[in-house]
Motif scaffolding. Structure first.
Motif, mmCIF file in Angstrom:
data_model
loop_
_atom_site.group_PDB
_atom_site.id
_atom_site.type_symbol
_atom_site.label_atom_id
_atom_site.label_comp_id
_atom_site.label_asym_id
_atom_site.label_seq_id
_atom_site.Cartn_x
_atom_site.Cartn_y
_atom_site.Cartn_z
ATOM 1 N N SER A 218 -10.924 -10.506 -6.862
ATOM 2 C CA SER A 218 -10.356 -10.030 -5.602
ATOM 3 C C SER A 218 -9.374 -8.905 -5.908
ATOM 4 C CB SER A 218 -9.609 -11.164 -4.883
ATOM 5 O OG SER A 218 -10.457 -12.252 -4.649
ATOM 6 N N PRO A 219 -9.428 -7.813 -5.150
ATOM 7 C CA PRO A 219 -8.598 -6.654 -5.493
ATOM 8 C C PRO A 219 -7.119 -6.934 -5.239
ATOM 9 C CG PRO A 219 -9.712 -6.296 -3.404
ATOM 10 C CD PRO A 219 -10.257 -7.569 -3.954
ATOM 11 N N VAL A 220 -6.269 -6.203 -5.944
ATOM 12 C CA VAL A 220 -4.835 -6.317 -5.756
ATOM 13 C C VAL A 220 -4.452 -5.692 -4.411
ATOM 14 C CG1 VAL A 220 -4.380 -4.145 -6.976
ATOM 15 C CG2 VAL A 220 -2.577 -5.860 -6.806
ATOM 16 N N GLU A 221 -3.480 -6.300 -3.747
ATOM 17 C CA GLU A 221 -3.001 -5.761 -2.479
ATOM 18 C C GLU A 221 -2.087 -4.569 -2.752
ATOM 19 O OE1 GLU A 221 -0.932 -8.659 -0.161
ATOM 20 O OE2 GLU A 221 -0.179 -7.190 1.267
ATOM 21 N N VAL A 222 -2.302 -3.523 -2.017
ATOM 22 C CA VAL A 222 -1.465 -2.328 -2.154
ATOM 23 C C VAL A 222 -0.517 -2.289 -0.963
ATOM 24 C CG1 VAL A 222 -1.447 0.179 -2.243
ATOM 25 C CG2 VAL A 222 -3.249 -1.091 -3.423
ATOM 26 N N LEU A 223 0.767 -2.197 -1.229
ATOM 27 C CA LEU A 223 1.756 -2.212 -0.156
ATOM 28 C C LEU A 223 1.998 -0.817 0.389
ATOM 29 C CD1 LEU A 223 4.421 -4.767 -1.430
ATOM 30 C CD2 LEU A 223 2.488 -5.129 0.088
ATOM 31 N N ASP A 224 2.166 -0.785 1.688
ATOM 32 C CA ASP A 224 2.492 0.472 2.360
ATOM 33 C C ASP A 224 3.931 0.856 2.037
ATOM 34 O OD1 ASP A 224 1.437 2.272 4.752
ATOM 35 O OD2 ASP A 224 3.577 1.874 5.064
ATOM 36 N N GLU A 225 4.205 2.134 1.926
ATOM 37 C CA GLU A 225 5.565 2.601 1.620
ATOM 38 C C GLU A 225 6.570 2.118 2.656
ATOM 39 O OE1 GLU A 225 4.292 6.804 -0.575
ATOM 40 O OE2 GLU A 225 5.538 6.822 1.228
ATOM 41 N N LYS A 226 6.125 2.001 3.886
ATOM 42 C CA LYS A 226 7.045 1.566 4.954
ATOM 43 C C LYS A 226 7.487 0.122 4.733
ATOM 44 C CE LYS A 226 5.067 4.686 8.397
ATOM 45 N NZ LYS A 226 4.231 4.795 9.620
ATOM 46 N N ILE A 227 6.571 -0.709 4.253
ATOM 47 C CA ILE A 227 6.926 -2.104 3.987
ATOM 48 C C ILE A 227 7.990 -2.161 2.900
ATOM 49 C CG2 ILE A 227 6.075 -4.292 3.049
ATOM 50 C CD1 ILE A 227 3.381 -3.690 4.344
ATOM 51 N N VAL A 228 7.800 -1.378 1.863
ATOM 52 C CA VAL A 228 8.754 -1.368 0.755
ATOM 53 C C VAL A 228 10.111 -0.849 1.232
ATOM 54 C CG1 VAL A 228 9.246 -0.378 -1.515
ATOM 55 C CG2 VAL A 228 6.929 -1.121 -0.956
#
Lengths: 275, 355
Positions: free
Chosen positions: A251-261
């Motif tokens: 299962s691929p790694v989740e990529v976080l949106d810059e806004k979430i960070v």
């Protein structure tokens, strides 16, 4: 179905009575393996420091010392003879297996342990079995072969890549199913590194460096640090031999949106100010 | 090794299964401190908990401090469970964790676990325990003191923190800020972050004697960081330790001559854990030779990650290099009377061995 082809091994054989085992050494050479035989432990230690071997065969009792063999292996596996052969496969060919089992040096836990065989007429059969357990493989399957062997089944969360029958192996482990959950820790050109947690509760956590071709070609774009992995291994009887079937789901790694960070950082700063 | 120490005995017990480290320290008068954590594969509990229970000691009351020297997984496995059990303990972490940036990473992993590798999971658990208790994590920084005890008829005991330095803390914060700036690579970036350079090194003093706990601190190019800085702080304590927990599994990068000349007595009692993961095997044979040249009283918690149980099938996978993380726990125990002259005496289990 792909079958295993054995490659030539570089073997070190340590026995204080070389004449006793010369015939077996000749048998190995006749089978295409390179065999170095020595009656001296210190000579064996020098060889293990300087020359890479695939297989170490050791007599246990040498020159009246009933623990000479296990002591040699212990020194090797405890890195006292350097790093070169620390992962070598090893087995004991000895007058009495009790000398190995009763040794205060417990070699059964070292990786690469193949077991003990008592000197006698069964050695060749035992050796044949052990040679088949050592990592052997056909040339890596071509992409076309992988595509022909696989029957990918799409699922909502991930694509399933079935490796069987490309990875049939001979093994001597008891029949069982193993389920491992893992996370990818590193990816190299031809291998990846994964931490595994045993879902059956029998084996505890492991780490493994696996060849890239353990992952179906169609799933490799998911292979990245942080990707989740589900791995099922099954040992089955196939006639008079045991094979292991393997299935890995990635299962691929989740990529976080810059806004979430950015929002998380802002919240962390706010909480610290409150404190 | 199941008899507890006497009230007037100091003890330093080091546990390690091949990948993992935990130190359990008796400060005297029934008071214990735990530094770092690893898990017992059989019980699935922190090994420090199992050890104290085996001595008939309840961690809830007896442990007054738990220290997290740094956040590498081999030093904090099971730490959430441990701090939960040690209800009376103050929880101390390296000051490298004391930033909004690091708190952000922890919160992000808690809320988005599939974006990370799980490396921060235990830190999140520690944070949750503190929040539940209404307490704050305390942070270890150079020149701070973790605890002080006196007036109980025993030599006064103090735990001095020698590192991380202020400079190390700042560099750690900058490193995390850099990671947050490229969120699409978060899992990999966090995975690759080294935390050794901000490890918390401690000097535990017992009257006029001391023990040095070296964590995983390594040398650093900047003299305001790493061992050069920590040694400077150690000199200020004014004592030389006659025991050392050898830093970073005996690696060359964590060895500095001045540790042995300025912070330690000659031929100190010593203990260390190995580190075996992937292609990394510490201590190397050269490390062992070097350490034997420093002291002939050094012990390793585990000579090799030995597997005595059934091997899983994954060992048979072609070309796989497999390491068991949670092998048999090895235990090295040093004890002595809390006085001016009694020597440290060692006891080891069947897994530990001399270096």
């Amino acid at each position: 179905m792909k079958t295993a082809r054995r490659r030539a091994l570089h073997v070190l054989w340590v026995d204080d009575d070389i004449g006793d085992v010369a015939g077996f050494g000749a048998h190995l050479r006749h089978s295409g393996h390179e065999v170095v035989m020595t009656p001296k432990v210190d000579e064996a230690e020098t060889l293990l420091r300087t020359e890479p071997f695939d297989l170490l065969i050791v007599d246990q009792k040498m020159r009246s010392d009933e623990e000479a063999g296990t002591r040699l292996v212990g020194r090797l596996k405890d890195l006292e003879l350097g790093d070169l052969n620390v992962n070598v496969h090893f087995g004991f060919f000895t007058g009495s297996d009790e000398w190995v089992y009763s040794s205060h040096i417990d070699v059964g836990g070292y990786q690469g342990y193949l077991g003990v065989e008592e000197k006698g007429e069964n050695f060749e059969d035992w050796l044949e079995l052990k040679l088949s357990e050592i990592a052997v493989k056909d040339d890596p399957p071509r992409d076309a072969d992988i595509a022909a062997d696989h029957e990918p089944r799409a699922s909502p969360a991930s694509e399933r890549g079935t490796i069987d029958p490309a990875d049939e192996l001979e093994a001597s482990w008891p029949g069982s199913t193993e389920c491992w959950d893992g996370v990818v820790l590193d990816v190299e050109d031809d291998a990846f590194f994964v931490r595994l947690e045993d879902q059956t509760g029998r084996f505890g956590a492991h780490e493994a460096r696996l060849p890239i071709d353990a992952i179906a070609l169609s799933a490799r774009q998911k292979l990245a640090v942080g990707a989740r992995l589900e791995w099922r291994l099954v040992a089955e009887d196939d006639g008079n031999r045991r094979v292991i079937r393997s299935q890995i789901e990635l299962s691929p790694v989740e990529v976080l949106d810059e806004k979430i960070v950015a929002a998380a950082l802002q919240e962390a700063r706010r909480l610290r100010q409150e404190l | 090794m199941t008899n507890p120490p006497a009230a007037d005995e100091a003890e330093i017990s080091l546990f390690g299964p091949g990948l993992g480290e935990s130190a359990v320290i008796h400060l005297g008068a029934g008071e214990w401190m735990i530094v770092d954590s690893c898990r017992n594969p059989q019980t699935k509990r922190p090994v420090a908990m199992d050890y104290l229970h085996g001595l008939g000691i309840e961690p809830r009351e007896a442990v007054s401090a738990v220290g997290v020297t740094h956040w590498d997984s081999d030093h904090i496995r099971g730490m959430g469970q441990l701090v939960q059990a040690c209800r009376s303990a103050a929880i101390w972490c390296t000051a490298a964790l004391d930033s909004a940036e690091f708190a952000t990473l922890v919160a992000l992993e808690r809320d988005h676990p599939k974006a990370f590798t799980g490396r921060l999971r235990e830190i999140a658990a520690i944070t949750a325990v503190c929040t539940e208790r209404g307490e704050q994590i305390r942070y270890m920084m150079e020149a701070s003191m973790l605890l002080r005890r006196s007036g109980d008829g025993l030599p006064p005991r103090e735990v001095h923190v020698l590192s991380p330095s202020f400079r190390s803390k700042d560099l750690s914060t900058l490193k995390v800020r850099g990671v947050l700036d490229i969120p699409k690579n978060l899992a990999e970036a966090v995975k690759r972050m080294s935390s050794n350079d901000a490890s918390a090194v401690m000097m535990v003093t017992f009257g006029t004697r001391a023990a040095l706990l070296g964590a995983d601190l390594e040398d650093h190019d900047d003299d305001r960081c790493g061992w050069v800085a920590a040694i400077g702080r150690g000199r200020e304590v004014g004592l030389r330790a006659d025991f050392v927990k050898i830093p970073h599994h005996g690696s060359q990068d964590a060895d500095h001559d001045d540790i042995w000349t300025d912070l330690l007595t000659g031929n100190p009692a010593a203990a260390m854990t190995p580190f075996r993961s992937g292609s990394t095997n510490l201590p190397k044979s050269t490390d062992r030779d070097r350490i034997r040249g420093r002291t002939d009283r050094a012990y390793l918690t585990s000579s090799r990650a030995r597997i005595t149980d059934e091997q899983p099938l994954l060992y048979a996978f072609p070309d796989a290099e497999v390491t068991r993380l949670e092998g048999r726990i090895g235990h090295v125990r040093w004890r002595r009377r809390l006085d001016e002259t009694s020597p440290w005496e060692v006891a080891v289990d069947e897994v530990a061995c001399p270096v």
